[in-house]
Design an enzyme around this catalytic site. Structure first.
Site, PDB file in Angstrom:
ATOM      1  N   CYS A 119       0.797  -1.228   0.000  1.00 12.71           N
ATOM      2  CA  CYS A 119       0.000   0.000   0.000  1.00 12.71           C
ATOM      3  C   CYS A 119       0.832   1.282   0.000  1.00 12.71           C
ATOM      4  CB  CYS A 119      -0.992  -0.034   1.159  1.00 12.71           C
ATOM      5  SG  CYS A 119      -2.338  -1.208   0.847  1.00 12.71           S
ATOM      6  N   LYS A 121       2.193   4.183   1.496  1.00 10.89           N
ATOM      7  CA  LYS A 121       3.483   4.673   1.995  1.00 10.89           C
ATOM      8  C   LYS A 121       4.473   3.547   2.209  1.00 10.89           C
ATOM      9  CE  LYS A 121       1.112   8.160   1.877  1.00 10.89           C
ATOM     10  NZ  LYS A 121      -0.023   7.315   1.552  1.00 10.89           N
ATOM     11  N   CYS A 192      -6.564  -0.959  -3.276  1.00  8.66           N
ATOM     12  CA  CYS A 192      -7.830  -0.509  -3.869  1.00  8.66           C
ATOM     13  C   CYS A 192      -7.763  -0.469  -5.386  1.00  8.66           C
ATOM     14  CB  CYS A 192      -8.215   0.840  -3.293  1.00  8.66           C
ATOM     15  SG  CYS A 192      -8.299   0.821  -1.486  1.00  8.66           S
ATOM     16  N   GLU A 440      -3.828  13.611   3.531  1.00 12.82           N
ATOM     17  CA  GLU A 440      -4.570  13.525   2.277  1.00 12.82           C
ATOM     18  C   GLU A 440      -5.959  14.131   2.453  1.00 12.82           C
ATOM     19  OE1 GLU A 440      -2.734   9.600   0.044  1.00 12.82           O
ATOM     20  OE2 GLU A 440      -4.714   9.479   0.947  1.00 12.82           O
ATOM     21  N   SER A 466      -5.267  11.915  -2.131  1.00 13.88           N
ATOM     22  CA  SER A 466      -5.233  10.503  -2.481  1.00 13.88           C
ATOM     23  C   SER A 466      -5.141  10.370  -3.988  1.00 13.88           C
ATOM     24  CB  SER A 466      -6.513   9.820  -1.985  1.00 13.88           C
ATOM     25  OG  SER A 466      -6.717   8.597  -2.649  1.00 13.88           O
TER      26      SER A 466
END
Length: 555
Positions: A119, A121, A192, A440, A466
């Site tokens: 994901c 970071k 995602c 974000e 994002s």
């Protein structure tokens, strides 16, 4: 081998005793020690399946003649941390991840690393560590999540949950439908489904040559992912034997290839933070302007969510990263890769199987790439926008400022429908130092989009967005408000103008008035004065340099 310093010689008897206590045999002391930096956790969908991949990596390492050692690395889910104080920790966690990997690799003299990630970071943090350490390293990601489904409609996280909040507030969907979307948008493990930050960074990693072919887009939970993990375990042993280290791969050419695939696909603006940070740790000198220069030269050949309707599963089935690079073949620079083959060799063999998902150069989605770097009196050090997700109508926009000194205040006004058409929502004191941590702004941008305002309202922040953001959302405004940047001087009612074609962002206030405001401005007290984030705020650099931490205090 590096690991000889902990396992060879009479004086290392105690160290060998401790290794034997972990189950290491005498024969294994003659083999390379390979660390598996495993960011498995039960609370991040992209990472819940990493244990199975770790097992495949272990098998590959053993088959390749190495000894695998798992160790833990933290992982934060931005979607869960979003919209509250948890997001302060997201970007700073990138530095913690790099520090953890460095600490474990150096303390135990590991010969090589498999960086198990997925994901936002976590992947750049792993790559930063690889560049800093300059030892053999290979990235294994868990891959994108499958699309969800509601009746006959395919679902993705951002469009069907974050943006659904705004539609629900407008009365367009019922409580029952919102509940169904929550249950069905994310059907299982993986990052995602669109080209948000996690998947953008996976594509960038493959294009840089730091993961095996297919690793940028192969779906989570599939046998293909397990095979990639196994092969990566074997590959790291070969890399150790050959002495192929991270800095031999993370070169200026690799960085430019990574930016180019980002531009071609219309990826996340967060790469404007992560790629410079990776370059910094790998000793590659680069400027923010690289993004705009490459964007101007590179057509957008794919249109994935959030800007388009295709998802990562479509992109992978169409040919994936190498398929995309094959379209851009004349622009790609040759470079070593972890596969043992050079990038241009891999690209020459790639194919595209769907020429709408990955379009040829004579039928591109846009003539230029997905990100634009803006300059002007509001952002002397730059600001960035995901232009691939901005409608033609909003590419040149002039509006009136409404200023908020936190994300929460802006979100409250948005949900109360207090933002008239023709406005700029200015969210400041959310930069690397001021946030701290540069939160974000997916919740505000998604709410505006869900309320039907993506073509009437723009948003400006010294924070970030994002990869799921769409609409005229401009972030990374530098210098940030906390250090006296011009964004701190904006007042309600001021006019702001952006022109994406000319790459300009201007506060339409005369110089004399700005000088008066600057003279009256006072630096606010830090929002957080204790713990890790207080230290971070004192050491982090500006967004235009990647928001990296330096040894020198900047306050």
């Amino acid at each position: 081998m590096r690991s000889d310093r902990v396992k060879k010689g009479t004086e290392r008897a105690a160290a060998r005793a401790l290794l034997h206590a972990c189950g290491v045999t005498r024969r294994q002391l003659d083999k390379p020690f390979i660390g598996i930096a495993n960011s498995y956790t039960d609370i991040v969908p992209g990472h819940v399946g990493l244990q199975r991949l770790a097992r495949a990596v272990e098998h590959g390492i053993a088959a390749g003649g190495g000894v695998p050692f798992n160790f833990g690395v933290p992982a934060i889910c931005d979607g869960i941390a979003m919209g509250h104080e948890g997001m302060f920790y997201s970007l700073p966690s990138r530095e913690l991840i790099a520090d953890v990997v460095e600490s474990m690799a150096q303390a135990h003299a590991l010969d090589g690393l498999v960086l198990l990630t997925d994901c936002d970071k976590i992947t750049p943090g792993m790559l930063m560590a690889a560049g800093r350490l300059d030892i053999p390293a290979i990235v294994v990601t868990a891959g994108p999540m499958h699309s969800g489904a509601y009746k006959t409609r395919r679902l993705s996280l951002v469009r069907d949950t974050f943006e659904a909040v705004g539609r629900h507030r407008q009365g367009e969907i019922s409580d029952e439908e919102l509940c169904e979307l929550e249950l069905r948008a994310c059907p299982g493990e993986g990052s995602c489904q669109g080209l948000y930050t996690a998947n953008t960074m996976q594509c960038v990693t493959e294009a840089m040559g730091m993961s095996l072919p297919g690793a940028g887009s192969a779906l989570a939970g599939t046998a293909e992912r397990i095979r990639i993990a196994y092969d990566s375990g074997e590959a790291i042993c070969r890399m150790v034997e050959e002495g192929l280290t991270a800095r031999q791969i993370i070169t200026a050419a690799a960085i430019r290839n990574g930016i180019r695939i980002d531009m071609a696909l219309g990826g996340s603006t967060n790469t404007c933070l992560h790629i410079p940070a990776i370059a910094y740790e790998a000793g590659v000198e680069m400027e923010l302007e690289w993004f705009d220069e490459i964007s101007q030269q590179t057509p957008q050949i794919s249109s994935l969510r959030p800007g388009g309707d295709y998802m990562m599963e479509d992109f992978h089935n169409a040919g994936g990263v190498l398929g995309g690079l094959s379209v851009l073949q004349q622009m790609i620079e040759d470079n070593p890769t972890v596969s043992g083959r050079n990038m241009l060799e891999l690209v020459a063999e790639a194919e595209v199987w769907d020429d709408d998902v990955i379009r040829p150069l004579d039928n591109v989605y846009r003539e230029t790439g997905g990100i634009a770097v803006l300059r002007g009196n509001l952002c002397e050090d730059g600001a960035v926008v995901k232009q691939s997700a901005v409608s033609e109508k909003m590419r040149h926009f002039r509006g009136t400022a409404l200023c908020f000194d936190s994300e929460e205040a802006a979100m409250e006004a948005i949900l109360a429908d207090e933002i008239p058409d023709g406005s700029w929502v200015v969210v400041r004191y959310e930069g690397p130092q001021g946030g701290p941590g540069m939160r974000e702004m997916l919740s505000p941008t998604s709410a505006l989009t869900g309320m039907g305002k993506e073509e009437t309202v723009a948003l400006l922040t010294d924070g970030r967005f994002s990869g799921g953001t769409r609409g005229p959302a401009i972030g990374h405004c530098s210098p940030e408000a906390a250090v006296g940047g011009t964004i701190a001087l904006i007042e309600d009612g001021d006019e702001i103008e952006v022109n994406l074609d000319e790459r300009t962002l201007e506060l339409l206030v005369d110089d004399e008035e700005l000088a008066r405001r600057r003279e009256a401005w006072q630096r606010p007290e830090p929002k957080i004065k204790t713990g890790w984030l207080a230290r971070y705020a004192k050491l982090v650099t500006s967004a235009n340099t990647g928001a990296v931490m330096t040894p020198e205090c900047n306050q």
